[in-house]
Design a protein around this motif. Structure first.
Motif, PDB file in Angstrom:
ATOM      1  N   ILE A   1      -5.382   1.251  -2.746  1.00  0.00           N
ATOM      2  CA  ILE A   1      -4.491   0.198  -2.746  1.00  0.00           C
ATOM      3  C   ILE A   1      -4.870  -0.860  -3.985  1.00  0.00           C
ATOM      4  CG2 ILE A   1      -3.420  -1.489  -1.259  1.00  0.00           C
ATOM      5  CD1 ILE A   1      -4.657   0.069   1.000  1.00  0.00           C
TER       6      ILE A   1
ATOM      7  N   CYS B   1       0.834  -1.153   0.289  1.00  0.00           N
ATOM      8  CA  CYS B   1       0.008   0.153  -0.062  1.00  0.00           C
ATOM      9  C   CYS B   1       0.677   1.397  -0.115  1.00  0.00           C
ATOM     10  CB  CYS B   1      -1.051   0.107   1.120  1.00  0.00           C
ATOM     11  SG  CYS B   1      -0.156   0.123   2.872  1.00  0.00           S
TER      12      CYS B   1
ATOM     13  N   GLY C   1       7.267   4.701  -7.477  1.00  0.00           N
ATOM     14  CA  GLY C   1       7.848   4.406  -6.257  1.00  0.00           C
ATOM     15  C   GLY C   1       8.565   5.690  -5.549  1.00  0.00           C
TER      16      GLY C   1
ATOM     17  N   GLN D   1      -0.116  13.551   2.035  1.00  0.00           N
ATOM     18  CA  GLN D   1       1.092  13.058   1.819  1.00  0.00           C
ATOM     19  C   GLN D   1       1.204  11.503   1.578  1.00  0.00           C
ATOM     20  OE1 GLN D   1       4.419  14.358   4.079  1.00  0.00           O
ATOM     21  NE2 GLN D   1       5.224  12.351   4.354  1.00  0.00           N
ATOM     22  N   TYR D   2       1.832  10.979   0.535  1.00  0.00           N
ATOM     23  CA  TYR D   2       1.461   9.539   0.054  1.00  0.00           C
ATOM     24  C   TYR D   2       2.707   8.897  -0.722  1.00  0.00           C
ATOM     25  CZ  TYR D   2       0.612  12.179  -4.490  1.00  0.00           C
ATOM     26  OH  TYR D   2       0.968  12.607  -5.375  1.00  0.00           O
ATOM     27  N   GLU D   3       2.693   7.703  -1.067  1.00  0.00           N
ATOM     28  CA  GLU D   3       3.804   7.328  -2.055  1.00  0.00           C
ATOM     29  C   GLU D   3       2.996   6.847  -3.124  1.00  0.00           C
ATOM     30  OE1 GLU D   3       5.531   3.468  -1.538  1.00  0.00           O
ATOM     31  OE2 GLU D   3       7.289   4.032  -2.718  1.00  0.00           O
ATOM     32  N   ASP D   4       3.460   7.584  -4.565  1.00  0.00           N
ATOM     33  CA  ASP D   4       3.019   7.003  -5.619  1.00  0.00           C
ATOM     34  C   ASP D   4       3.736   5.474  -5.989  1.00  0.00           C
ATOM     35  OD1 ASP D   4       2.503   5.946  -8.396  1.00  0.00           O
ATOM     36  OD2 ASP D   4       2.136   8.193  -9.043  1.00  0.00           O
ATOM     37  N   THR D   5       2.963   4.404  -5.649  1.00  0.00           N
ATOM     38  CA  THR D   5       3.772   3.220  -5.515  1.00  0.00           C
ATOM     39  C   THR D   5       4.053   2.537  -6.935  1.00  0.00           C
ATOM     40  OG1 THR D   5       1.733   1.729  -5.264  1.00  0.00           O
ATOM     41  CG2 THR D   5       2.632   2.227  -3.168  1.00  0.00           C
TER      42      THR D   5
ATOM     43  N   ILE E   1       1.889   2.810   2.684  1.00  0.00           N
ATOM     44  CA  ILE E   1       1.985   3.747   3.631  1.00  0.00           C
ATOM     45  C   ILE E   1       3.395   4.299   4.301  1.00  0.00           C
ATOM     46  CG2 ILE E   1       0.995   2.492   5.641  1.00  0.00           C
ATOM     47  CD1 ILE E   1      -0.945   4.753   6.055  1.00  0.00           C
TER      48      ILE E   1
ATOM     49  N   LYS F   1       7.751   9.555  -3.435  1.00  0.00           N
ATOM     50  CA  LYS F   1       6.664  10.031  -2.459  1.00  0.00           C
ATOM     51  C   LYS F   1       6.170  11.392  -3.090  1.00  0.00           C
ATOM     52  CE  LYS F   1       8.267  11.664   1.658  1.00  0.00           C
ATOM     53  NZ  LYS F   1       8.942  11.533   3.066  1.00  0.00           N
TER      54      LYS F   1
ATOM     55  N   ARG G   1       8.819   0.292   1.236  1.00  0.00           N
ATOM     56  CA  ARG G   1       7.769  -0.554   0.631  1.00  0.00           C
ATOM     57  C   ARG G   1       8.747  -1.439  -0.371  1.00  0.00           C
ATOM     58  NH1 ARG G   1       5.923  -0.186  -4.324  1.00  0.00           N
ATOM     59  NH2 ARG G   1       6.544   1.484  -4.727  1.00  0.00           N
ATOM     60  N   GLN G   2       9.559  -1.032  -1.184  1.00  0.00           N
ATOM     61  CA  GLN G   2      10.163  -1.778  -2.168  1.00  0.00           C
ATOM     62  C   GLN G   2      11.141  -2.579  -1.599  1.00  0.00           C
ATOM     63  OE1 GLN G   2      11.549   1.784  -4.208  1.00  0.00           O
ATOM     64  NE2 GLN G   2      10.426   1.279  -6.137  1.00  0.00           N
TER      65      GLN G   2
ATOM     66  N   ARG H   1      -2.195   4.907  -6.913  1.00  0.00           N
ATOM     67  CA  ARG H   1      -2.124   3.872  -6.295  1.00  0.00           C
ATOM     68  C   ARG H   1      -1.141   4.079  -5.270  1.00  0.00           C
ATOM     69  NH1 ARG H   1       0.328  -0.346  -4.495  1.00  0.00           N
ATOM     70  NH2 ARG H   1      -0.876  -2.116  -3.908  1.00  0.00           N
TER      71      ARG H   1
ATOM     72  N   LYS I   1      -1.510   4.172  -0.272  1.00  0.00           N
ATOM     73  CA  LYS I   1      -2.461   4.470   0.885  1.00  0.00           C
ATOM     74  C   LYS I   1      -1.894   5.679   1.444  1.00  0.00           C
ATOM     75  CE  LYS I   1      -3.953   2.505   5.279  1.00  0.00           C
ATOM     76  NZ  LYS I   1      -5.387   2.087   5.243  1.00  0.00           N
ATOM     77  N   VAL I   2      -2.859   6.727   1.705  1.00  0.00           N
ATOM     78  CA  VAL I   2      -2.524   8.140   1.959  1.00  0.00           C
ATOM     79  C   VAL I   2      -1.803   8.091   3.538  1.00  0.00           C
ATOM     80  CG1 VAL I   2      -3.375  10.086   2.965  1.00  0.00           C
ATOM     81  CG2 VAL I   2      -3.985   9.316   0.826  1.00  0.00           C
ATOM     82  N   ALA I   3      -0.559   8.372   3.710  1.00  0.00           N
ATOM     83  CA  ALA I   3       0.215   8.269   4.877  1.00  0.00           C
ATOM     84  C   ALA I   3      -0.275   9.484   5.763  1.00  0.00           C
ATOM     85  CB  ALA I   3       1.663   8.486   4.527  1.00  0.00           C
ATOM     86  N   GLU I   4      -0.479  10.600   5.266  1.00  0.00           N
ATOM     87  CA  GLU I   4      -1.016  11.706   6.527  1.00  0.00           C
ATOM     88  C   GLU I   4      -1.824  12.855   5.674  1.00  0.00           C
ATOM     89  OE1 GLU I   4       2.823  13.589   8.151  1.00  0.00           O
ATOM     90  OE2 GLU I   4       3.416  11.773   8.313  1.00  0.00           O
TER      91      GLU I   4
ATOM     92  N   GLY J   1       5.218   6.513   2.216  1.00  0.00           N
ATOM     93  CA  GLY J   1       4.712   7.813   2.345  1.00  0.00           C
ATOM     94  C   GLY J   1       4.849   8.463   3.720  1.00  0.00           C
ATOM     95  N   SER J   2       4.998   7.744   4.635  1.00  0.00           N
ATOM     96  CA  SER J   2       5.343   8.138   5.943  1.00  0.00           C
ATOM     97  C   SER J   2       6.709   8.452   6.249  1.00  0.00           C
ATOM     98  CB  SER J   2       4.829   7.320   7.095  1.00  0.00           C
ATOM     99  OG  SER J   2       3.438   7.000   6.808  1.00  0.00           O
TER     100      SER J   2
END
Lengths: 187, 784
Positions: free
Chosen positions: B431, A34, B480, B473-477, A36, B482, A52-53, B456, B458-461, A39-40
């Motif tokens: 997700i 996901c 890869g 704030q998020y990661e565009d997975t 998170i 942020k 994550r990776q 894609r 999950k929002v972190a904050e 992102g955090s």
């Protein structure tokens, strides 16, 4: 960064099993990517691979990339990822698990060197000394000479004290570290 | 309300038991390899060879027509007249096999199943074949011994009350009520002051974008106008008495202060009210009547004076009423999880809202004139939708399950934003995009075409941004990388959980719930709207998150199932009731019975079988052991225990049907526990007395566990006394005995307990045998 294709030869199942068997490895397989954690993460932009990776790479057993990545050394152990992960995976603890494996595998890079210098300073003095840290690290990393003017200007502003702060009884500290080494060897 | 007094329709026919001369057929099922891979069935069969009355047969799949035909032929040819089956759980196939037996001319009660799959081959160490086989040998031997001693009984039939209570006035409850009203009387109750549930708070509905109130309002009006449906709003279930097919239920009505039968909706009252306390919930509300919010009312009486119909009564109090129903349909729906536990999302804050709040703003219940607006009243130009907020979470903080509808409704909401203002931006943070279902993938595609942004990750904050905006704030997975983005509004799609009070209702009706809090279906696939209580049904989101289409489908299904149930006119109740063999008229059993099923007449105890639930609490209460439960008599239980323990010592676990279901769920989930555990199914742990427990110890039990799953407080409040009494009266054996209350959903608690207790009992047994050996050797030494 050159991206190697993932082929059967790039996977090391023994490494994968080794990590999965550790306390933090228990939930690694349930990662749903996901993101998170990344992102955090306050420093993920500095990492070769985001947390994550890294988890995904452990799942696949990409031993070489995992252990030589700077990710595990850059982690500041702020624990944001571990607190927020909805699957209860603890990426911070994963980093801590991977560090000794990387050292045992003889991986050497800037981050390992810095970590070694840092822990040596702590082992001998019981406290961190910025001066010792920088000077010792500069010995191993010739490129650090470029930082000299910056270091000097900091010294001039008294931001980099030359005195080395030591704890009172470093002998006892030495014994503690030795005991620790011994118990690890036993394992 | 007319009381429909239930009557006993048929009296049971009794045939005499012919112990020892019965021809018992033992049929063992390999279940592919599910059983045979772990249990040596040949050895289990050979173990019974000594008994000339027993024939053994092993089949690959007993439930198949080949397997069933074999048993049927044996019965029809007179080869066997009693059947013991070793297979999967009786919860799965007992009815299948019993109807086969009935067709073959055998009393269905003379066929029983011993569970050697969910409670043996699936739950023990696969390497421990000897242990599991030994357990199966014992269980089957015990079952055969019990079968030899039971009496053929016929179920009792009781007439049903042809009236149904539907709990919950959302779309599932409305559908159930309307479908039933063709041929049955229905009482529909709703906690809120109006019908419609969550659906009346929706704007457009996916994937067709038709307006929710436009399709729902006609149904609500139909309920209101239907002569066979009594609709009661602001009403909840307070108490349930009686038994399946014949419940007396106490309803509690909160005051509305306006008589809905008199109010003509003229609005005169609201014009006079100085505090805005009297209002119509919303224009389309059913029932169409005003109501008073007492927290705002100054009690000035202006409304009372102005009302032309004399409909207002400020003195109205909470009231109760008693209804009599034969069946209940639970349709109490869902509620969103409280998202304030996710600190990093900062909910609630201005412009951070749940998807349900977003919907309401654009629905019939809107307080903004159906305008999408921020806290300051302006239109949000950039809106983020955050999926999986509090769901898919295995840490214990959120919920494990996926809320199923968020993927689609968030895309619908994003489309609405774009429709209202084309240049606005809508972002969906997901997700996994789960758009399975007819027309849903097309909907996804269409939303992409509209220019909605998908990320894609999950929002972190969610943090405050500049000028009252919000920073996500998020990661565009996929990349890869942020990312940070500024929005005017963030919509959180919360985990959907069973609505408050579901557990209370489920407990009152004796219906188990899963560990996620949703009502447990009788069978997750094959009996999706039945519960384990044959007169209680469920529909809609109380069975798990789902969309309108599926809720309606379940409403229709539940109505069909209720109708099928009521249509039989009678309900069959188990014949395993107390029989009074001897009575000295002391009345102890009358005092013990929690259901007033026993009375003293002419100095003798008399049983009313309809009121009796078969709990058996009267059995140990009788000081002269004059009461037995038919087919669970002391002698029958002892014979079974002797058989079970004839192979090897083990831990005897007396388990009631509710906890038995938990053991089955543990089996389905392959939760491992010690193969020393032997479950003995009893109608209730309260039938046990020291006589039976002592016998278990004498036959070699290393420990005895009593596990009760029923939530009926009339019994559970007495369990502690039972345990203390048994502990005291079996003390001489110095073996462990324990009681535990484990509800159906708590299967993990059950397996943990079984493991801990098995090892404790094992340790104690070892210690005892060491002691004995020492004593013997001491004696030998002395002798020499």
């Amino acid at each position: 960064m050159k991206k190697e294709p993932i082929i059967p030869e790039s996977k090391d199942s023994a490494f994968r099993e080794q990590v999965l068997k550790t306390p933090v490895g228990e939930k690694i397989l349930t990662c749903m990517q996901c993101g998170i954690c990344s992102g955090s993460c306050p420093v993920s932009q500095e990492m070769d691979y985001s947390p994550r990776q890294l988890v995904r790479m452990v799942q696949l057993g990409l031993k070489k990339e995992v252990l030589s990545s700077n990710t595990i050394w850059i982690c500041t152990t702020c624990f944001s990822c571990s607190v927020r992960c909805p699957r209860g995976i603890h990426p911070t603890e994963l980093m801590e698990t991977l560090k000794p494996i990387a050292i045992a595998e003889g991986i050497t890079n800037r981050n390992v060197k810095f970590d070694t210098v840092f822990s040596d300073v702590i082992k001998t003095n019981g406290r961190a000394s910025e001066f010792l840290l920088i000077s010792k690290y500069s010995m191993t990393e010739p490129g650090m000479i470029k930082q000299l003017p910056f270091g000097l200007s900091m010294m001039a502003k008294r931001k980099l004290p030359l005195s080395v702060d030591r704890m009172e009884n470093t002998k006892e500290l030495g014994t503690i570290f030795k005991l620790g080494e011994k118990s690890r060897e036993k394992k | 309300m007319m009381e429909n007094e239930p009557t006993l329709v048929t009296e049971q026919k009794e045939e005499s038991a012919k112990k020892g001369s019965n021809r018992i057929g033992v049929y063992l099922c390999r279940c592919g390899g599910n059983i045979a891979d772990v249990v040596d069935l040949q050895a289990v069969g050979d173990n019974l060879k000594e008994d000339k009355n027993i024939t053994v047969n092993i089949q690959d799949y007993l439930c198949s027509s080949v397997g069933q035909d074999k048993i049927k032929n044996d019965i029809e040819k007179g080869k066997v007249d009693r059947v013991v089956i070793g297979s999967c759980s009786p919860k799965l196939h007992l009815e299948t096999f019993r109807s086969m037996a009935k067709n073959a001319g055998l009393n269905p009660g003379l066929l029983e199943i011993t569970n050697i799959r969910e409670q043996a081959s699936w739950v023990h160490d696969k390497e421990d074949k000897t242990g599991v086989t030994s357990k199966a040998k014992g269980l089957i031997k015990g079952a055969a011994a019990r079968m030899d001693s039971i009496e053929p009984l016929s179920p009792l039939a009781k007439s049903l009350v042809d009236r149904t209570l539907v709990i919950g006035g959302g779309i599932a409850g409305i559908t159930t009520a309307l479908e039933l009203s063709d041929s049955h009387d229905v009482i529909l109750i709703e906690k809120k002051p109006y019908l419609g549930g969550h659906m009346i708070g929706l704007s457009k509905t996916f994937p067709t974008l038709d307006c929710s109130q436009c399709i729902l309002t006609p149904r609500m009006v139909a309920v209101h106008n239907n002569p066979r449906i009594s609709m009661l709003t602001q009403t909840e279930v307070a108490d349930v008495q009686g038994s399946p097919g014949d419940y007396s239920i106490t309803l509690e009505h909160s005051p509305r202060y306006v008589d809905i039968r008199k109010c003509i909706n003229c609005g005169a009252c609201t014009k006079k009210c100085p505090t805005g306390a009297i209002f119509l919930p919303f224009v389309q509300a059913v029932p169409q009547a005003y109501m008073i919010d007492m927290s705002k009312c100054s009690n000035c009486g202006a409304c009372v004076k102005v009302c032309p119909r004399d409909a207002i009564n400020l003195e109205e109090k909470k009231e109760t009423s008693l209804i009599s129903v034969g069946a209940v349909a639970i349709a109490t729906g869902f509620e969103p999880i409280d998202l304030s536990f996710i600190e990093e999302y900062n909910y609630p804050s201005p412009n951070i809202l749940t998807a349900i709040e977003f919907e309401e703003m654009l629905s019939a219940k809107s307080k903004t004139g159906m305008r999408l607006q921020k806290a300051d009243g302006t239109f949000p130009n950039r809106v983020a939708f955050v999926l999986c907020a509090g769901s898919r979470d295995f840490t214990g903080k959120g919920r494990k399950h996926c809320s199923k509808v968020c993927c689609i409704y968030s895309q619908k909401q994003a489309q609405l934003v774009k429709k209202m203002k084309e240049e606005s931006e809508a972002w969906i943070f997901y997700i996994d995009m789960r758009s399975s279902g007819r027309r849903f993938e097309e909907f996804y595609h269409h939303t992409q075409e509209k220019g909605v942004n998908y990320v894609r990750g999950k929002v972190a904050e969610i943090l405050p941004g500049p000028d009252g905006t919000l920073m996500v704030q998020y990661e565009d997975t996929n990349l890869g990388r942020k990312g940070r983005e500024i929005f005017d509004m963030v919509v959180l799609c919360p985990a959907l959980i069973p609505s408050t009070g579901t557990k209370e209702i489920a407990d009152k009706l004796g219906v188990p719930m899963g560990d996620d809090g949703f009502i447990e279906e009788k069978h997750v696939k094959l009996d999706p709207v039945n519960t384990l209580n044959q007169s209680v049904f469920a529909a809609g989101c109380v069975l798990g998150p789902k969309d309108i289409h599926d809720s309606v489908t379940e409403g229709i299904s539940a109505a069909h199932k209720v109708s099928q149930f009521l249509g039989k006119g009678v309900i069959l109740i188990p014949p395993e009731k107390p029989v009074i063999l001897e009575c000295n008229g002391c009345g102890d059993c009358v005092k013990a019975c929690p259901y007033n099923a026993l009375t003293l007449e002419g100095g003798k105890a008399l049983l009313s079988p309809l009121a009796c639930t078969g709990c058996g609490i009267c059995v140990p209460a009788c000081p002269i052991k004059g009461i037995e439960i038919r087919n669970f008599t002391r002698e029958q239980l002892k014979a079974q225990l002797k058989g079970i323990l004839s192979e090897a010592p083990g831990v005897i676990v007396f388990i009631d049907p509710y906890a038995y279901a938990a053991a089955d769920i543990a089996g389905v989930n392959r939760k491992q526990y010690s193969s020393l555990i032997r479950l003995v199914s009893v109608p209730s742990v309260h039938i046990l007395d020291a006589d039976v427990v002592n016998a278990a110890f004498e036959y070699g039990a290393t420990g005895v566990l009593l596990i009760e799953g029923i939530t009926d407080e009339k019994l559970t409040t007495r369990s502690d006394d039972l345990y203390k009494k048994l502990k005291k009266e079996t003390r001489k054996h110095k073996k462990p005995i324990r009681y535990s209350h484990i509800e159906t959903a708590q299967y993990e608690k059950l397996t943990d307990l079984l493991n801990v207790f098995a090892s404790q009992a094992g340790a104690k047994a070892q210690k005892m045998s060491r002691k004995e050996k020492e004593e013997i050797s001491d004696k030998e030494e002395l002798a020499s």
